[in-house]
Design a protein around this motif. Structure first.
Motif, PDB file in Angstrom:
ATOM      1  N   ALA A  89       0.839  -1.150   0.036  1.00 30.25           N
ATOM      2  CA  ALA A  89      -0.091  -0.230  -0.323  1.00 30.25           C
ATOM      3  C   ALA A  89       0.858   1.279   0.051  1.00 30.25           C
ATOM      4  O   ALA A  89       2.000   1.248   0.543  1.00 30.25           O
ATOM      5  N   VAL A  90       0.528   2.186  -0.564  1.00 28.50           N
ATOM      6  CA  VAL A  90       1.350   3.465  -0.710  1.00 28.50           C
ATOM      7  C   VAL A  90       0.664   4.789  -0.492  1.00 28.50           C
ATOM      8  O   VAL A  90      -0.859   4.718  -1.078  1.00 28.50           O
ATOM      9  N   LEU A  91       1.039   5.982  -0.256  1.00 32.49           N
ATOM     10  CA  LEU A  91       0.689   7.127  -0.401  1.00 32.49           C
ATOM     11  C   LEU A  91       1.534   8.082  -1.205  1.00 32.49           C
ATOM     12  O   LEU A  91       2.835   7.872  -0.809  1.00 32.49           O
ATOM     13  N   LEU A  92       1.530   8.588  -2.253  1.00 35.31           N
ATOM     14  CA  LEU A  92       2.144   9.395  -2.974  1.00 35.31           C
ATOM     15  C   LEU A  92       1.911  10.879  -3.157  1.00 35.31           C
ATOM     16  O   LEU A  92       0.578  11.304  -3.074  1.00 35.31           O
ATOM     17  N   ASP A  93       2.833  11.617  -3.159  1.00 36.97           N
ATOM     18  CA  ASP A  93       2.757  13.054  -3.146  1.00 36.97           C
ATOM     19  C   ASP A  93       2.448  13.596  -4.654  1.00 36.97           C
ATOM     20  O   ASP A  93       2.370  12.491  -5.542  1.00 36.97           O
ATOM     21  N   ALA A  94       2.499  14.750  -4.857  1.00 30.95           N
ATOM     22  CA  ALA A  94       2.154  15.335  -6.192  1.00 30.95           C
ATOM     23  C   ALA A  94       3.255  14.880  -7.037  1.00 30.95           C
ATOM     24  O   ALA A  94       3.009  15.121  -8.272  1.00 30.95           O
ATOM     25  N   GLU A  95       4.327  14.657  -6.755  1.00 33.65           N
ATOM     26  CA  GLU A  95       5.489  14.542  -7.720  1.00 33.65           C
ATOM     27  C   GLU A  95       5.716  13.061  -7.805  1.00 33.65           C
ATOM     28  O   GLU A  95       6.440  12.538  -8.490  1.00 33.65           O
ATOM     29  N   GLY A  96       4.789  12.274  -7.236  1.00 37.22           N
ATOM     30  CA  GLY A  96       4.846  10.657  -7.491  1.00 37.22           C
ATOM     31  C   GLY A  96       5.747  10.097  -6.544  1.00 37.22           C
ATOM     32  O   GLY A  96       6.138   9.183  -6.798  1.00 37.22           O
ATOM     33  N   LYS A  97       6.293  10.889  -5.448  1.00 34.14           N
ATOM     34  CA  LYS A  97       7.098  10.206  -4.629  1.00 34.14           C
ATOM     35  C   LYS A  97       6.363   9.621  -3.465  1.00 34.14           C
ATOM     36  O   LYS A  97       5.287   9.894  -3.220  1.00 34.14           O
ATOM     37  N   ILE A  98       7.112   8.394  -2.919  1.00 35.05           N
ATOM     38  CA  ILE A  98       6.428   7.650  -1.787  1.00 35.05           C
ATOM     39  C   ILE A  98       6.384   8.369  -0.661  1.00 35.05           C
ATOM     40  O   ILE A  98       7.424   8.496   0.028  1.00 35.05           O
ATOM     41  N   ALA A  99       5.156   9.095  -0.178  1.00 37.86           N
ATOM     42  CA  ALA A  99       5.194   9.628   1.069  1.00 37.86           C
ATOM     43  C   ALA A  99       4.970   8.504   2.316  1.00 37.86           C
ATOM     44  O   ALA A  99       5.306   8.829   3.502  1.00 37.86           O
TER      45      ALA A  99
END
Length: 354
Positions: free
Chosen positions: A69-79
């Motif tokens: 499972a992931v959360l991604l920021d606006a730049e597509g980086k894994i938050a």
């Protein structure tokens, strides 16, 4: 001169008000900015090689499911990222009788019991530091290294043979990470806008069952050792309330004959119920069996799962149990069309919020 000064003061006040309005607007989440994150879940499953029963030892099968499972920021980086793997080992006798799996824990739940740290150093020491971390520790190393990076950057840590290199290997993750990366790629590619923020907690949990759908072989029909693994990815706030959730399930079916000989195709592709969509076929089930809310129709599994996920939002784990009676949805959830058994879904969601 006074008029000029007055006009200047008015202009300054107007500009100040405009600036304040602009700042206030910047604080509101807009699309996929730094305040809100995309949320995704990826699942990869496969079979180990099955073994025939021989009269002295039982036949055996293995079904593996990795969820990321992931959360991604606006730049597509894994938050944020979380992962786990369920490796369920099944068995059957030379008379074609099912032997229930003894241990349904995930690799992460097993901790030191998994035993990877006891493996021969010469076989597993891929980074040359002379030690082998336990599986859960290696998973933690993968999580820590992936955080803050894009999918492409994480994929660059995997060698052509599926092992690790660079910072990931140095961190102690020296296991085969093909399924980690494949599930991560699915999670990233399926990620959607959500209300999740960096202040929230992300967790994934897997719950497996080996008895519900398994059956002994007969002279007329093959036996089946079936593993049902339910996956829940959940984001919670500081009060433990669900912000967003996604539920999936995958079925591993390992057939054998009345003599205990496996007839499994271990190379067969395994899709989750969400991936199957309408092909899963729940909407075609007899209405009299599945119509628990009396509306005369049956929604497909993925549609029912979506209703379940929506029902979790705003609730804490202690409130999940109230969604079902005798294992089936009740109240607003049943009215929304979720009429299937949801005990394992509740168990997985509860585990993910601990």
């Amino acid at each position: 001169m006074k008029k000029i000064l007055s006009l200047a003061l008015v202009l300054v006040m107007v500009l100040s008000v405009a600036a304040l309005v602009g700042c206030s607007g910047d604080k509101e989440p807009v699309g996929n900015d730094a305040a809100t994150l995309k949320f995704g879940l990826g699942v990869v499953s496969n079979y180990g090689e099955a073994k025939d029963a021989d009269g002295e030892t039982n036949g055996a099968g293995e079904f593996n499911t990795t969820a990321v499972a992931v959360l991604l920021d606006a730049e597509g980086k894994i938050a944020a990222i979380d992962l786990d793997t369920a490796q369920i080992k099944t068995a059957w006798t030379s008379e074609g009788k099912v032997v229930a799996a003894e241990d349904l824990r995930t690799k992460y739940e097993k901790g030191a019991d998994y035993g990877m740290a006891k493996a021969p150093v010469e076989q597993m020491d891929k980074n040359g530091d002379g030690k082998i971390l336990e599986w859960n520790e290696q998973a933690d190393a993968f999580i820590a290294t992936a955080k803050g990076k894009t999918l492409a950057e994480v994929k660059a840590f995997m060698t052509e043979d599926g092992y690790t290199q660079g910072d990931l290997a140095t961190a102690g993750c020296t296991i085969h990470v093909t399924d980690f990366v494949a599930a991560l790629e699915k999670a990233v590619n399926s990620a959607v806008d959500s209300k999740a923020t960096v202040e929230n907690k992300l967790s994934v949990a897997l719950v497996s069952d080996n008895e519900h759908s398994s059956k002994d072989a007969t002279a007329e029909a093959a036996g089946l050792s079936q593993v049902d693994t339910t996956i829940a990815a959940v984001v919670t706030d500081a009060e433990g309330k669900v912000v967003v959730a996604k539920t999936d399930c995958v079925q591993g079916k390992m057939p054998f004959d009345v003599a205990g000989k496996s007839t499994l195709d271990a190379t067969a592709e395994v899709k989750t119920k969400l991936e199957l969509g309408a092909d899963y076929g729940m909407a075609k089930a007899p209405v009299e069996q599945m119509d628990k809310n009396g509306d005369g129709k049956i929604l497909e599994w993925n549609e029912q799962a979506a209703a379940f996920d929506a029902a979790l939002v705003g609730k804490t784990a202690t409130e999940f149990a109230g969604l079902a009676t005798d294992g089936y949805a009740t109240g607003d959830l049943a009215t929304a069309g979720c009429t299937m058994a949801i005990s394992d879904m509740i168990a997985a969601a509860t585990a993910a919020t601990k």
